[in-house]
Design a protein around this motif. Sequence first.
Motif, PDB file in Angstrom:
ATOM      1  N   ASN A  48     -41.323  -8.458 -41.068  1.00  0.00           N
ATOM      2  CA  ASN A  48     -40.380  -7.648 -40.864  1.00  0.00           C
ATOM      3  C   ASN A  48     -40.629  -5.944 -40.947  1.00  0.00           C
ATOM      4  OD1 ASN A  48     -38.205  -9.360 -40.230  1.00  0.00           O
ATOM      5  ND2 ASN A  48     -38.468  -9.939 -42.571  1.00  0.00           N
ATOM      6  N   THR A  49     -39.272  -4.865 -40.535  1.00  0.00           N
ATOM      7  CA  THR A  49     -39.253  -3.336 -40.805  1.00  0.00           C
ATOM      8  C   THR A  49     -39.598  -2.947 -41.463  1.00  0.00           C
ATOM      9  OG1 THR A  49     -37.187  -3.385 -40.921  1.00  0.00           O
ATOM     10  CG2 THR A  49     -37.435  -3.901 -38.785  1.00  0.00           C
ATOM     11  N   HIS A  50     -40.113  -3.425 -43.034  1.00  0.00           N
ATOM     12  CA  HIS A  50     -40.233  -2.620 -44.122  1.00  0.00           C
ATOM     13  C   HIS A  50     -41.103  -4.050 -45.079  1.00  0.00           C
ATOM     14  CE1 HIS A  50     -37.292  -0.202 -42.731  1.00  0.00           C
ATOM     15  NE2 HIS A  50     -37.688   0.843 -44.039  1.00  0.00           N
ATOM     16  N   LEU A  51     -41.728  -3.616 -46.386  1.00  0.00           N
ATOM     17  CA  LEU A  51     -42.346  -4.338 -47.128  1.00  0.00           C
ATOM     18  C   LEU A  51     -42.008  -4.833 -48.351  1.00  0.00           C
ATOM     19  CD1 LEU A  51     -46.120  -3.988 -45.869  1.00  0.00           C
ATOM     20  CD2 LEU A  51     -44.066  -5.818 -45.254  1.00  0.00           C
ATOM     21  N   LEU A  52     -41.725  -5.497 -49.662  1.00  0.00           N
ATOM     22  CA  LEU A  52     -40.917  -5.463 -50.527  1.00  0.00           C
ATOM     23  C   LEU A  52     -42.377  -5.961 -51.367  1.00  0.00           C
ATOM     24  CD1 LEU A  52     -39.002  -5.209 -53.135  1.00  0.00           C
ATOM     25  CD2 LEU A  52     -38.467  -7.630 -52.152  1.00  0.00           C
ATOM     26  N   LEU A  67     -55.543  -6.419 -45.578  1.00  0.00           N
ATOM     27  CA  LEU A  67     -54.507  -6.700 -44.401  1.00  0.00           C
ATOM     28  C   LEU A  67     -54.101  -5.690 -44.566  1.00  0.00           C
ATOM     29  CD1 LEU A  67     -51.883  -9.341 -46.137  1.00  0.00           C
ATOM     30  CD2 LEU A  67     -53.911  -9.648 -44.294  1.00  0.00           C
ATOM     31  N   ALA A  68     -55.090  -4.649 -43.361  1.00  0.00           N
ATOM     32  CA  ALA A  68     -54.979  -3.136 -42.694  1.00  0.00           C
ATOM     33  C   ALA A  68     -53.470  -2.536 -42.255  1.00  0.00           C
ATOM     34  CB  ALA A  68     -55.608  -2.292 -42.278  1.00  0.00           C
ATOM     35  N   GLN A  69     -53.377  -3.652 -41.591  1.00  0.00           N
ATOM     36  CA  GLN A  69     -51.656  -3.257 -40.917  1.00  0.00           C
ATOM     37  C   GLN A  69     -50.574  -2.850 -42.116  1.00  0.00           C
ATOM     38  OE1 GLN A  69     -53.266  -6.565 -41.193  1.00  0.00           O
ATOM     39  NE2 GLN A  69     -51.749  -8.210 -41.054  1.00  0.00           N
ATOM     40  N   LEU A  70     -50.613  -3.573 -42.669  1.00  0.00           N
ATOM     41  CA  LEU A  70     -49.813  -3.789 -43.650  1.00  0.00           C
ATOM     42  C   LEU A  70     -49.092  -1.931 -43.820  1.00  0.00           C
ATOM     43  CD1 LEU A  70     -49.844  -6.354 -46.125  1.00  0.00           C
ATOM     44  CD2 LEU A  70     -48.032  -5.831 -44.379  1.00  0.00           C
ATOM     45  N   ILE A  71     -50.110  -1.301 -43.861  1.00  0.00           N
ATOM     46  CA  ILE A  71     -50.578   0.305 -44.039  1.00  0.00           C
ATOM     47  C   ILE A  71     -49.138   1.274 -43.667  1.00  0.00           C
ATOM     48  CG2 ILE A  71     -51.483   2.714 -44.339  1.00  0.00           C
ATOM     49  CD1 ILE A  71     -52.191   0.678 -46.133  1.00  0.00           C
ATOM     50  N   SER A  72     -48.946   1.031 -42.294  1.00  0.00           N
ATOM     51  CA  SER A  72     -48.049   1.707 -41.984  1.00  0.00           C
ATOM     52  C   SER A  72     -46.772   1.090 -41.444  1.00  0.00           C
ATOM     53  CB  SER A  72     -48.334   1.400 -39.968  1.00  0.00           C
ATOM     54  OG  SER A  72     -48.125   0.099 -39.713  1.00  0.00           O
ATOM     55  N   PHE A  73     -46.330   0.053 -42.819  1.00  0.00           N
ATOM     56  CA  PHE A  73     -44.984   0.052 -42.805  1.00  0.00           C
ATOM     57  C   PHE A  73     -44.308   0.565 -44.071  1.00  0.00           C
ATOM     58  CE2 PHE A  73     -47.363  -3.648 -40.461  1.00  0.00           C
ATOM     59  CZ  PHE A  73     -44.979  -4.096 -39.316  1.00  0.00           C
ATOM     60  N   PRO A  74     -43.065   1.039 -44.036  1.00  0.00           N
ATOM     61  CA  PRO A  74     -42.450   1.420 -45.202  1.00  0.00           C
ATOM     62  C   PRO A  74     -42.413   0.141 -46.347  1.00  0.00           C
ATOM     63  CG  PRO A  74     -40.723   1.109 -43.643  1.00  0.00           C
ATOM     64  CD  PRO A  74     -42.344   0.925 -42.920  1.00  0.00           C
ATOM     65  N   VAL A  75     -42.127   0.789 -47.801  1.00  0.00           N
ATOM     66  CA  VAL A  75     -41.854   0.167 -48.839  1.00  0.00           C
ATOM     67  C   VAL A  75     -41.047   0.259 -49.280  1.00  0.00           C
ATOM     68  CG1 VAL A  75     -43.949  -1.411 -50.690  1.00  0.00           C
ATOM     69  CG2 VAL A  75     -45.225  -0.572 -48.908  1.00  0.00           C
ATOM     70  N   PHE A  76     -40.780  -0.629 -50.007  1.00  0.00           N
ATOM     71  CA  PHE A  76     -39.883  -1.109 -51.695  1.00  0.00           C
ATOM     72  C   PHE A  76     -40.162  -1.268 -52.927  1.00  0.00           C
ATOM     73  CE2 PHE A  76     -36.154  -1.464 -48.292  1.00  0.00           C
ATOM     74  CZ  PHE A  76     -35.960  -0.536 -47.880  1.00  0.00           C
ATOM     75  N   CYS A  77     -39.912  -1.211 -53.604  1.00  0.00           N
ATOM     76  CA  CYS A  77     -40.902  -1.289 -54.771  1.00  0.00           C
ATOM     77  C   CYS A  77     -40.194  -1.557 -56.760  1.00  0.00           C
ATOM     78  CB  CYS A  77     -42.060  -0.610 -55.080  1.00  0.00           C
ATOM     79  SG  CYS A  77     -42.181   0.499 -55.785  1.00  0.00           S
ATOM     80  N   VAL A  78     -40.205  -2.710 -57.271  1.00  0.00           N
ATOM     81  CA  VAL A  78     -40.141  -2.313 -58.703  1.00  0.00           C
ATOM     82  C   VAL A  78     -41.554  -1.758 -59.443  1.00  0.00           C
ATOM     83  CG1 VAL A  78     -38.983  -3.707 -60.492  1.00  0.00           C
ATOM     84  CG2 VAL A  78     -38.217  -3.951 -57.725  1.00  0.00           C
ATOM     85  N   GLY A  79     -40.094  -0.856 -60.125  1.00  0.00           N
ATOM     86  CA  GLY A  79     -41.441  -0.406 -61.050  1.00  0.00           C
ATOM     87  C   GLY A  79     -42.639   0.617 -60.742  1.00  0.00           C
ATOM     88  N   SER A  80     -42.546   1.854 -61.266  1.00  0.00           N
ATOM     89  CA  SER A  80     -43.174   2.952 -61.560  1.00  0.00           C
ATOM     90  C   SER A  80     -45.152   2.409 -61.726  1.00  0.00           C
ATOM     91  CB  SER A  80     -42.971   4.290 -62.689  1.00  0.00           C
ATOM     92  OG  SER A  80     -43.656   3.694 -63.802  1.00  0.00           O
ATOM     93  N   GLU A  81     -45.200   1.675 -62.050  1.00  0.00           N
ATOM     94  CA  GLU A  81     -46.720   1.856 -62.074  1.00  0.00           C
ATOM     95  C   GLU A  81     -46.734   0.801 -60.327  1.00  0.00           C
ATOM     96  OE1 GLU A  81     -47.664  -0.127 -65.568  1.00  0.00           O
ATOM     97  OE2 GLU A  81     -47.724   1.032 -66.454  1.00  0.00           O
ATOM     98  N   THR A  82     -46.514  -0.330 -60.143  1.00  0.00           N
ATOM     99  CA  THR A  82     -46.318  -0.320 -59.302  1.00  0.00           C
ATOM    100  C   THR A  82     -45.950   0.684 -57.816  1.00  0.00           C
ATOM    101  OG1 THR A  82     -45.276  -2.696 -59.917  1.00  0.00           O
ATOM    102  CG2 THR A  82     -45.429  -2.282 -56.920  1.00  0.00           C
ATOM    103  N   ARG A  83     -45.138   1.611 -58.119  1.00  0.00           N
ATOM    104  CA  ARG A  83     -45.516   2.373 -56.936  1.00  0.00           C
ATOM    105  C   ARG A  83     -46.407   3.128 -57.043  1.00  0.00           C
ATOM    106  NH1 ARG A  83     -40.511   5.975 -55.452  1.00  0.00           N
ATOM    107  NH2 ARG A  83     -41.613   7.524 -53.397  1.00  0.00           N
ATOM    108  N   LYS A  84     -46.740   3.708 -58.306  1.00  0.00           N
ATOM    109  CA  LYS A  84     -48.551   4.640 -57.744  1.00  0.00           C
ATOM    110  C   LYS A  84     -49.730   3.638 -57.296  1.00  0.00           C
ATOM    111  CE  LYS A  84     -47.401   7.216 -62.393  1.00  0.00           C
ATOM    112  NZ  LYS A  84     -47.389   6.920 -63.705  1.00  0.00           N
ATOM    113  N   LEU A  85     -49.906   2.228 -58.140  1.00  0.00           N
ATOM    114  CA  LEU A  85     -50.524   1.702 -57.684  1.00  0.00           C
ATOM    115  C   LEU A  85     -50.614   1.578 -56.015  1.00  0.00           C
ATOM    116  CD1 LEU A  85     -53.273  -0.161 -57.598  1.00  0.00           C
ATOM    117  CD2 LEU A  85     -51.554  -2.214 -58.132  1.00  0.00           C
ATOM    118  N   LEU A  86     -49.036   1.021 -55.136  1.00  0.00           N
ATOM    119  CA  LEU A  86     -49.030   1.354 -54.007  1.00  0.00           C
ATOM    120  C   LEU A  86     -49.710   2.559 -52.717  1.00  0.00           C
ATOM    121  CD1 LEU A  86     -45.655  -0.724 -54.362  1.00  0.00           C
ATOM    122  CD2 LEU A  86     -47.820  -1.008 -51.896  1.00  0.00           C
TER     123      LEU A  86
END
Length: 221
Positions: A48-52, A67-86
């Motif tokens: 879909n348009t965004h990843l979670l 999954l290199a194609q995922l890099i171009s999709f905007p992302v929502f996430c839970v947690g500051s550590e998850t965000r840093k990793l992304l």
Amino acid sequence: MKRSIHIVSTKRLSEEQKKLFTDSDILLTDKDFIEITQKELPSEISLNTHLLFTSKNAVMSVVEKSLAQLISFPVFCVGSETRKLLERYGFEVIASADYAKDLAELILEKYPDVSITFFSGNLRYDTLPERLQSQGILMNEYVVYETQLHPIKVISEADGILFFSPSAVNSFLQNNTLHSQTCFCIGTTTATALKNDTQNIEIADKPTIKDVLLQCIKHYQ
């Protein structure tokens, strides 16, 4: 002679994390009370348009599948550590929150017209997807890892227990009983999993591993 405080972590800690205890009179035992197994994805996935993402485990599972194609999709996430990793792996995180319920409200307020592909684990909670779907947001989901309980009997009496997920709570309680120990939790969801077994609960100021460790050290200073 003063007895040292004994703490059990239900997750193995890195050497850097263990160093936080160097100057404290605390003996640390760290064991993995849960095991993570990656799952295979279908040969073709629909995006879909965004990843979670709601956990670092999901991020690592996707990253290791290249999954290199995922890099171009905007992302929502839970947690500051998850965000840093992304962000370390090149993803653009456009919104994040410490808790799933807060992220759901943020998405509904600021991004009500998106559609979402959710990369999750087998034991994820329904809070976020149910809230979004109830408001008409289109969502599909791929379970990319499985959490399995790994119960361990703690032989020596502990003064405190460190918990980083509800799954770890469930695993710990299979072979152990809580008495007067103080339970240090990474967040409210993990603390809720303990509510029927103890009232001796402290929740970290922020839902990160480091903050759980600092909360524990502060408690015994």
